[in-house]
Write a protein that holds these residues in place. Structure first.
Motif, PDB file in Angstrom:
ATOM      1  N   PHE A   1      21.326  14.588  29.380  1.00 54.95           N
ATOM      2  CA  PHE A   1      22.166  13.744  28.488  1.00 54.95           C
ATOM      3  C   PHE A   1      22.696  12.432  29.333  1.00 54.95           C
ATOM      4  CE2 PHE A   1      22.642  18.001  26.883  1.00 54.95           C
ATOM      5  CZ  PHE A   1      22.189  17.918  25.775  1.00 54.95           C
TER       6      PHE A   1
ATOM      7  N   ILE B   1      23.461  15.755  33.315  1.00 54.10           N
ATOM      8  CA  ILE B   1      24.324  14.670  32.434  1.00 54.10           C
ATOM      9  C   ILE B   1      24.729  13.516  33.352  1.00 54.10           C
ATOM     10  CG2 ILE B   1      26.476  14.462  31.283  1.00 54.10           C
ATOM     11  CD1 ILE B   1      26.561  17.566  30.607  1.00 54.10           C
TER      12      ILE B   1
ATOM     13  N   SER C   1      25.878   9.298  33.733  1.00 57.12           N
ATOM     14  CA  SER C   1      26.483   7.848  33.049  1.00 57.12           C
ATOM     15  C   SER C   1      25.062   7.024  32.717  1.00 57.12           C
ATOM     16  CB  SER C   1      27.557   7.404  33.798  1.00 57.12           C
ATOM     17  OG  SER C   1      26.994   6.568  34.694  1.00 57.12           O
ATOM     18  N   ASP C   2      25.156   6.017  31.993  1.00 61.66           N
ATOM     19  CA  ASP C   2      24.170   4.997  31.678  1.00 61.66           C
ATOM     20  C   ASP C   2      24.071   4.026  32.904  1.00 61.66           C
ATOM     21  OD1 ASP C   2      26.483   3.596  31.091  1.00 61.66           O
ATOM     22  OD2 ASP C   2      25.789   3.060  29.011  1.00 61.66           O
TER      23      ASP C   2
ATOM     24  N   ALA D   1      33.065  10.831  25.141  1.00 61.88           N
ATOM     25  CA  ALA D   1      31.709  11.242  25.098  1.00 61.88           C
ATOM     26  C   ALA D   1      31.231  12.033  26.059  1.00 61.88           C
ATOM     27  CB  ALA D   1      30.870  10.054  25.036  1.00 61.88           C
ATOM     28  N   LEU D   2      31.665  12.011  27.383  1.00 64.72           N
ATOM     29  CA  LEU D   2      31.108  13.038  28.429  1.00 64.72           C
ATOM     30  C   LEU D   2      31.755  14.259  28.178  1.00 64.72           C
ATOM     31  CD1 LEU D   2      30.339  13.548  31.224  1.00 64.72           C
ATOM     32  CD2 LEU D   2      32.142  12.770  32.303  1.00 64.72           C
TER      33      LEU D   2
ATOM     34  N   GLU E   1      16.829  12.020  27.241  1.00 66.45           N
ATOM     35  CA  GLU E   1      17.809  12.544  26.211  1.00 66.45           C
ATOM     36  C   GLU E   1      17.380  13.620  25.470  1.00 66.45           C
ATOM     37  OE1 GLU E   1      21.649  12.353  24.740  1.00 66.45           O
ATOM     38  OE2 GLU E   1      20.794  11.171  26.330  1.00 66.45           O
TER      39      GLU E   1
ATOM     40  N   ARG F   1      29.493  16.220  25.727  1.00 66.14           N
ATOM     41  CA  ARG F   1      28.526  16.356  26.414  1.00 66.14           C
ATOM     42  C   ARG F   1      28.661  17.719  27.233  1.00 66.14           C
ATOM     43  NH1 ARG F   1      24.696  14.587  23.310  1.00 66.14           N
ATOM     44  NH2 ARG F   1      23.997  12.327  23.950  1.00 66.14           N
TER      45      ARG F   1
ATOM     46  N   ASP G   1      33.243   6.356  29.096  1.00 63.16           N
ATOM     47  CA  ASP G   1      33.691   7.175  27.800  1.00 63.16           C
ATOM     48  C   ASP G   1      33.971   8.672  28.129  1.00 63.16           C
ATOM     49  OD1 ASP G   1      33.834   8.016  25.140  1.00 63.16           O
ATOM     50  OD2 ASP G   1      32.156   6.696  24.268  1.00 63.16           O
TER      51      ASP G   1
ATOM     52  N   TYR H   1      25.326   9.200  28.906  1.00 63.53           N
ATOM     53  CA  TYR H   1      26.429   8.896  28.147  1.00 63.53           C
ATOM     54  C   TYR H   1      27.197   7.415  28.633  1.00 63.53           C
ATOM     55  CZ  TYR H   1      29.737   9.933  31.796  1.00 63.53           C
ATOM     56  OH  TYR H   1      30.263   9.869  32.912  1.00 63.53           O
ATOM     57  N   PRO H   2      27.650   6.596  27.794  1.00 66.20           N
ATOM     58  CA  PRO H   2      28.181   5.499  28.086  1.00 66.20           C
ATOM     59  C   PRO H   2      29.483   5.492  29.238  1.00 66.20           C
ATOM     60  CG  PRO H   2      28.247   5.563  25.841  1.00 66.20           C
ATOM     61  CD  PRO H   2      28.204   6.766  26.469  1.00 66.20           C
TER      62      PRO H   2
END
Length: 409
Positions: A351, A332, A334-335, A360-361, A346, A364, A357, A353-354
């Motif tokens: 995964f 997992i 971050s972007d 969102a994390l 993905e 996940r 956020d 995530y932004p």
């Protein structure tokens, strides 16, 4: 003496020996087509040294100088870093490279990095010696919004650099994208992706498998709870506080005895804040701070975990992602993690995530640990992907760059 039948003579110039690069240099030097010699501005990293971000003394537990020819370049008086213990924009300022390139009849100079004055000096020295210049660097725009003036200054710098460089040994997609934004012709790109010694990490993870129960007991971990792993410095750009906050949200309503355990391996100046956040969120039973870990020990932690998390604000690559994928674990990220763009697919092996956020994390983290069978399947995919991203591909990219710039022989 180098074998006379080798096609290419390549000099490699970098600030200091780097643990990730040493096995690649050995592989290149052993290749029947390439004679390699590394030139360092300093060898401080091959001894005990203090990492300013860890704030502690470090000594690598892997050999950094074995298996290839190397030399520490002489330094101009007054331009050595204090105690020869690190480096900055100017120091150490090495001299004598041009003469060595000529005397060694080198075909190409591979420079690792561009942001220090000595890097530019080395490129100019190679040009004046009639030697091709190959540049490899991590530069990318991930997680950074520089001012217009800084963007203009970098653009101007690369206009100069591009006149000196014959080929760019790019580390990945985001690196290439940024170079294009700086005006570099993509025809000068040769992919030498950031990689680790896959065989070494796979062997260490496999060896650690038989000791999982012992390691769990040593760390005081329950036998049946999933393990999440963070392995990075506890500093701002790695965003460890984001992970603690997100973990707290993810565990809301989950009984303590059913929660996953989050292991955080690493140290840094944010450790007091991380400890405070763990205490405030009452997560002391679920989050363990392990401090700095050797590469041998990290391999065992990679094998132990069910999922790896890297929430960084700015990560030009993030080789730890390569490492944990060699242990067959999902990721997992971050972007703003460069490695994620090339190595994390993905829903396949992890995964993205932004960054920032934490909700969102948290989602996940929650989703990842509800189905450990799925996590294991994603780990198999991580191993498949990383098998195609290693030193063999690096060597092929380097040879392609040499054939294009020096010529096929």
């Amino acid at each position: 003496m180098p074998k006379p039948d080798k096609k290419y003579r390549v000099a490699f110039m970098v600030t200091h020996p780097i643990q990730y690069q040493a096995p690649l240099l050995r592989l290149i030097n052993a290749d029947p087509d390439i004679h390699l010699k590394a030139y360092f501005a300093s060898d401080f990293s091959a001894r005990h040294f203090v990492d300013p971000e860890f704030g502690r003394s470090i000594e690598w537990d892997v050999p950094l100088l074995d298996g290839y020819e190397h030399e520490v370049l002489p330094v101009l008086p007054g331009l050595r870093y204090p105690d020869d213990a690190h480096f900055d924009t100017w120091r150490p300022f090495s001299v004598g490279l041009r003469q060595r390139l000529r005397a060694g009849r080198f075909d190409a100079l591979w420079v690792h990095g561009y942001a220090r004055v000595p890097h530019l000096w080395a490129m100019m020295a190679a040009r004046s010696a009639g030697v091709r210049v190959l540049l490899r660097d991590e530069t990318s725009a991930l997680g950074r919004s520089p001012s217009r003036s800084r963007r203009g200054a970098k653009q101007a710098l690369f206009t100069l650099i591009d006149r000196l460089v014959d080929a760019y040994l790019t580390i990945g997609t985001m690196n290439e994208q940024h170079l294009r934004e700086l005006g570099v012709d993509a025809r000068k790109f040769f992919r030498v992706g950031y990689a680790v010694d896959n065989a070494w990490f796979q062997a260490r993870a496999a060896a650690a498998g038989s000791h999982r129960t012992t390691l769990r007991a040593e760390l005081g971990l329950p036998a049946d709870r999933p393990i999440m792993l963070y392995a990075a410095k506890l500093i701002g750009r790695k965003a460890p506080l984001d992970l603690v906050q997100a973990f707290g949200r993810a565990m809301t309503g989950v009984a303590a005895e059913h929660r996953p355990v989050l292991l955080m391996a690493g140290d840094g100046d944010l450790r007091p804040q991380v400890e405070a956040a763990i205490a405030t969120l009452e997560l002391s039973d679920s989050i363990r701070l392990l401090g700095f870990q050797s590469q041998q020990r990290l391999a065992a932690l990679y094998d132990l975990c069910d999922v790896f998390v890297l929430p960084s604000a700015h990560e030009t690559w993030g080789l730890v992602v390569n490492e944990v994928m060699n242990a067959g674990k999902p990721v997992i990220a971050s972007d703003r993690v460069g490695a994620a763009r090339d190595l994390v697919q993905e829903g396949v092996n992890g995964f993205i995530y932004p960054f920032g956020d934490t909700e969102a994390l948290a989602a996940r983290l929650r989703d990842a640990t509800t189905d450990r069978t799925r996590l294991a399947a994603m780990g198999v995919e991580s191993r498949r992907i990383i098998d195609g991203w290693g030193f063999a591909q690096n060597l092929a990219g380097l040879k392609a760059a040499l054939a294009a710039t020096v010529g096929a022989r």
